[in-house]
Structure formats: structure tokens, C-alpha cells
Design a protein around this motif. Structure first.
Motif, mmCIF file in Angstrom:
data_model
loop_
_atom_site.group_PDB
_atom_site.id
_atom_site.type_symbol
_atom_site.label_atom_id
_atom_site.label_comp_id
_atom_site.label_asym_id
_atom_site.label_seq_id
_atom_site.Cartn_x
_atom_site.Cartn_y
_atom_site.Cartn_z
ATOM 1 N N LYS A 1 3.346 7.622 -11.415
ATOM 2 C CA LYS A 1 3.478 6.307 -12.058
ATOM 3 C C LYS A 1 2.234 5.477 -11.721
ATOM 4 O O LYS A 1 2.238 4.635 -10.831
ATOM 5 C CB LYS A 1 4.738 5.604 -11.567
ATOM 6 C CG LYS A 1 6.022 6.323 -11.918
ATOM 7 C CD LYS A 1 7.219 5.560 -11.417
ATOM 8 C CE LYS A 1 8.506 6.232 -11.823
ATOM 9 N NZ LYS A 1 9.694 5.477 -11.378
ATOM 10 N N LEU A 2 1.168 5.746 -12.470
ATOM 11 C CA LEU A 2 -0.133 5.202 -12.122
ATOM 12 C C LEU A 2 -0.227 3.692 -12.336
ATOM 13 O O LEU A 2 -0.885 2.992 -11.564
ATOM 14 C CB LEU A 2 -1.226 5.922 -12.899
ATOM 15 C CG LEU A 2 -1.297 7.436 -12.659
ATOM 16 C CD1 LEU A 2 -2.454 8.053 -13.426
ATOM 17 C CD2 LEU A 2 -1.393 7.754 -11.179
ATOM 18 N N GLN A 3 0.419 3.159 -13.350
ATOM 19 C CA GLN A 3 0.378 1.703 -13.584
ATOM 20 C C GLN A 3 1.110 0.952 -12.480
ATOM 21 O O GLN A 3 0.630 -0.080 -12.000
ATOM 22 C CB GLN A 3 0.964 1.359 -14.959
ATOM 23 C CG GLN A 3 0.083 1.827 -16.100
ATOM 24 C CD GLN A 3 0.692 1.516 -17.447
ATOM 25 O OE1 GLN A 3 1.893 1.249 -17.562
ATOM 26 N NE2 GLN A 3 -0.138 1.563 -18.489
ATOM 27 N N ASP A 4 2.256 1.470 -12.062
ATOM 28 C CA ASP A 4 2.994 0.836 -10.964
ATOM 29 C C ASP A 4 2.206 0.949 -9.657
ATOM 30 O O ASP A 4 2.189 0.014 -8.849
ATOM 31 C CB ASP A 4 4.365 1.486 -10.804
ATOM 32 C CG ASP A 4 5.288 1.222 -11.977
ATOM 33 O OD1 ASP A 4 5.097 0.198 -12.669
ATOM 34 O OD2 ASP A 4 6.200 2.036 -12.201
ATOM 35 N N ALA A 5 1.538 2.093 -9.464
ATOM 36 C CA ALA A 5 0.720 2.281 -8.268
ATOM 37 C C ALA A 5 -0.412 1.262 -8.242
ATOM 38 O O ALA A 5 -0.678 0.638 -7.205
ATOM 39 C CB ALA A 5 0.160 3.702 -8.226
ATOM 40 N N ARG A 6 -1.060 1.068 -9.383
ATOM 41 C CA ARG A 6 -2.171 0.103 -9.462
ATOM 42 C C ARG A 6 -1.685 -1.302 -9.146
ATOM 43 O O ARG A 6 -2.339 -2.043 -8.389
ATOM 44 C CB ARG A 6 -2.821 0.155 -10.837
ATOM 45 C CG ARG A 6 -4.018 -0.753 -10.975
ATOM 46 C CD ARG A 6 -4.686 -0.574 -12.350
ATOM 47 N NE ARG A 6 -5.949 -1.259 -12.404
ATOM 48 C CZ ARG A 6 -6.092 -2.566 -12.630
ATOM 49 N NH1 ARG A 6 -5.028 -3.315 -12.820
ATOM 50 N NH2 ARG A 6 -7.287 -3.113 -12.668
ATOM 51 N N ALA A 7 -0.548 -1.687 -9.693
ATOM 52 C CA ALA A 7 -0.012 -3.030 -9.445
ATOM 53 C C ALA A 7 0.266 -3.234 -7.954
ATOM 54 O O ALA A 7 -0.064 -4.289 -7.395
ATOM 55 C CB ALA A 7 1.257 -3.250 -10.259
ATOM 56 N N SER A 8 0.830 -2.240 -7.297
ATOM 57 C CA SER A 8 1.123 -2.351 -5.867
ATOM 58 C C SER A 8 -0.157 -2.370 -5.036
ATOM 59 O O SER A 8 -0.286 -3.154 -4.088
ATOM 60 C CB SER A 8 2.015 -1.201 -5.407
ATOM 61 O OG SER A 8 3.302 -1.342 -5.954
ATOM 62 N N PHE A 9 -1.106 -1.514 -5.388
ATOM 63 C CA PHE A 9 -2.370 -1.494 -4.651
ATOM 64 C C PHE A 9 -3.107 -2.822 -4.792
ATOM 65 O O PHE A 9 -3.726 -3.308 -3.839
ATOM 66 C CB PHE A 9 -3.268 -0.346 -5.118
ATOM 67 C CG PHE A 9 -2.826 1.015 -4.659
ATOM 68 C CD1 PHE A 9 -2.217 1.208 -3.425
ATOM 69 C CD2 PHE A 9 -3.032 2.125 -5.467
ATOM 70 C CE1 PHE A 9 -1.821 2.460 -3.001
ATOM 71 C CE2 PHE A 9 -2.637 3.390 -5.054
ATOM 72 C CZ PHE A 9 -2.034 3.560 -3.820
ATOM 73 N N LEU A 10 -3.043 -3.427 -5.985
ATOM 74 C CA LEU A 10 -3.712 -4.719 -6.179
ATOM 75 C C LEU A 10 -3.041 -5.829 -5.368
ATOM 76 O O LEU A 10 -3.722 -6.715 -4.845
ATOM 77 C CB LEU A 10 -3.769 -5.082 -7.660
ATOM 78 C CG LEU A 10 -4.733 -4.233 -8.499
ATOM 79 C CD1 LEU A 10 -4.651 -4.602 -9.970
ATOM 80 C CD2 LEU A 10 -6.159 -4.361 -7.987
ATOM 81 N N LYS A 11 -1.715 -5.784 -5.234
ATOM 82 C CA LYS A 11 -1.025 -6.754 -4.371
ATOM 83 C C LYS A 11 -1.463 -6.580 -2.921
ATOM 84 O O LYS A 11 -1.685 -7.557 -2.208
ATOM 85 C CB LYS A 11 0.489 -6.596 -4.484
ATOM 86 C CG LYS A 11 1.068 -7.117 -5.772
ATOM 87 C CD LYS A 11 2.577 -6.926 -5.798
ATOM 88 C CE LYS A 11 3.156 -7.358 -7.117
ATOM 89 N NZ LYS A 11 4.618 -7.126 -7.179
ATOM 90 N N ASN B 1 0.827 -1.197 0.000
ATOM 91 C CA ASN B 1 0.000 0.000 0.000
ATOM 92 C C ASN B 1 0.869 1.258 0.000
ATOM 93 O O ASN B 1 0.612 2.197 -0.761
ATOM 94 C CB ASN B 1 -0.935 -0.018 1.208
ATOM 95 C CG ASN B 1 -1.921 1.107 1.180
ATOM 96 O OD1 ASN B 1 -2.662 1.269 0.208
ATOM 97 N ND2 ASN B 1 -1.929 1.911 2.225
ATOM 98 N N ASN B 2 1.894 1.269 0.848
ATOM 99 C CA ASN B 2 2.776 2.440 0.904
ATOM 100 C C ASN B 2 3.564 2.629 -0.385
ATOM 101 O O ASN B 2 3.731 3.755 -0.863
ATOM 102 C CB ASN B 2 3.719 2.336 2.095
ATOM 103 C CG ASN B 2 3.040 2.636 3.406
ATOM 104 O OD1 ASN B 2 1.820 2.707 3.489
ATOM 105 N ND2 ASN B 2 3.831 2.800 4.446
ATOM 106 N N VAL B 3 4.055 1.543 -0.948
ATOM 107 C CA VAL B 3 4.794 1.637 -2.215
ATOM 108 C C VAL B 3 3.857 2.125 -3.317
ATOM 109 O O VAL B 3 4.237 2.960 -4.145
ATOM 110 C CB VAL B 3 5.441 0.283 -2.576
ATOM 111 C CG1 VAL B 3 5.981 0.288 -3.986
ATOM 112 C CG2 VAL B 3 6.553 -0.040 -1.596
ATOM 113 N N GLY B 4 2.621 1.627 -3.318
ATOM 114 C CA GLY B 4 1.642 2.092 -4.307
ATOM 115 C C GLY B 4 1.380 3.586 -4.177
ATOM 116 O O GLY B 4 1.301 4.302 -5.176
ATOM 117 N N TYR B 5 1.261 4.051 -2.958
ATOM 118 C CA TYR B 5 1.037 5.481 -2.739
ATOM 119 C C TYR B 5 2.259 6.290 -3.194
ATOM 120 O O TYR B 5 2.121 7.385 -3.751
ATOM 121 C CB TYR B 5 0.717 5.760 -1.275
ATOM 122 C CG TYR B 5 0.129 7.121 -1.056
ATOM 123 C CD1 TYR B 5 -1.210 7.376 -1.318
ATOM 124 C CD2 TYR B 5 0.918 8.174 -0.604
ATOM 125 C CE1 TYR B 5 -1.752 8.636 -1.136
ATOM 126 C CE2 TYR B 5 0.381 9.428 -0.417
ATOM 127 C CZ TYR B 5 -0.952 9.661 -0.685
ATOM 128 O OH TYR B 5 -1.476 10.910 -0.511
#
Length: 184
Positions: free
Chosen positions: A147-157, A136-140
Motif C-alpha cells: 500500500k504505497l500511497q498509505d506508506a507515503r502518507a505515514s512517512f511524510l507525517k 515511520n513503523n506504520v508507513g513501513y
């Protein structure tokens, strides 16, 4: 005659002091220096038994606790520079405190020092592993960088690990609103 008497008195004092330094061979500690742990039957200076009293090894306090608590308060007050300095202090006091490293990374994100945040996240991952809070923190962090695609991938994890976590759900909503309101 006073010279020989003084010499005899000094020699006897020296023998007296040296006699106090000698051991009698009945040392039961085996030459090991005793810690602060009391032995059975030891009493305090007030005459009480040590039974039931907490000693240093029983206390669950770490030197970094105060720094982390102060840093968390500074972070909540949006004083991210102060929070980062205090989280850094906590990581120096307790290098294996994953929470302190996560706090340092989040503080670095907020002051836009993403290079330092990346290093702190790497250290936090080694200590805490793949936790929902980490992703969650890395996504934020990625969201703040754009970097919205990387944020989405982290939030989904993070969502896979904790589907009922309201913070993760809120960040996914924040991401979707960011995608819809892109300014160029």
C-alpha cells in the motif's frame, strides 16, 4: 495425677501463646501493614543504618524490561517469531508499555500477520501518541503490504515530526525506489 498436670501445662502454654498475640494499644501504625520502607533509625540485619541503601521503591526496574531487551535482540537477529512472542510477553507484564506494543507490531509485520500488527499499532498509538517512530513503523507496515500511497502518507507525517531522522529519510528513499521498480 498426671492428667490434671498435663491439662494445666497445656492451658498455661495456650495462655502464653495468646498473650503474644494481643496488642497493648500503643500501635502507632494505625492498623496499616508496614511496607518494605525502613523508618528513620531502623538498622539492617548487619547493624548498618538504612540511610543511603536502595529499597524496592527506589529501583527503576520493571518486569517487562528483560522481555523487551530479549525481544529486541531477537528482532535484530531477524528472529521475528521469537521477537513477537517476547514482545507479547512484555505487553502482558506491562500493558501500558508503548515500546513493547510497537515492537510487537513490528514483529507481526515481519511475519506478515498484518491483522495482529494493526491491533498492536492501535494500542501503541493510544499509549505513545503521534510520534515519528509510530508513523515511520506504520508507513513501513504499509510498504510491506504494498500500500504505497498509505506508506507515503505515514512517512511524510513522520518526516514532519522529525525532519532530521535518518531512518525516516531512508524509508522515504526506499519508498521512492519501490515506486520506480514495481513488478507486475
Amino acid at each position: 495425677m498426671t492428667g490434671p498436670i498435663r491439662l494445666t501445662a497445656a492451658a498455661s502454654m495456650l495462655l502464653f501463646v495468646l498473650a503474644g498475640c494481643q496488642t497493648n494499644g500503643t500501635d502507632t501504625t494505625g492498623g496499616v501493614v508496614r511496607t518494605n520502607e525502613p523508618s528513620k533509625g531502623d538498622v539492617t540485619s548487619f547493624g548498618d543504618a538504612f540511610d543511603g541503601l536502595k529499597t524496592v521503591s527506589d529501583v527503576e526496574y520493571y518486569a517487562s524490561d528483560q522481555a523487551v531487551a530479549e525481544a529486541t535482540n531477537q528482532f535484530r537477529a531477524e528472529n521475528y517469531g521469537n521477537a513477537g512472542a517476547l514482545f507479547f510477553k512484555a505487553t502482558q507484564l506491562a500493558p501500558n508499555d508503548g515500546g513493547a506494543w510497537m515492537g510487537l507490531a513490528a514483529s507481526c509485520d515481519r511475519i506478515r500477520r498484518f491483522d495482529l500488527a494493526d491491533r498492536a499499532y492501535a494500542r501503541a498509538f493510544k499509549l505513545t501518541g503521534a510520534s515519528p517512530e509510530y508513523y515511520n513503523n506504520v508507513g513501513y507496515s504499509y510498504l510491506l503490504r504494498g500500500k504505497l500511497q498509505d506508506a507515503r502518507a505515514s512517512f511524510l507525517k513522520a518526516y514532519e515530526l522529525a525532519p532530521n531522522d535518518p531512518t525516516v529519510a531512508n524509508n522515504l528513499k526506499l519508498l521512492s525506489s519501490s515506486v520506480q521498480n514495481v513488478e507486475r
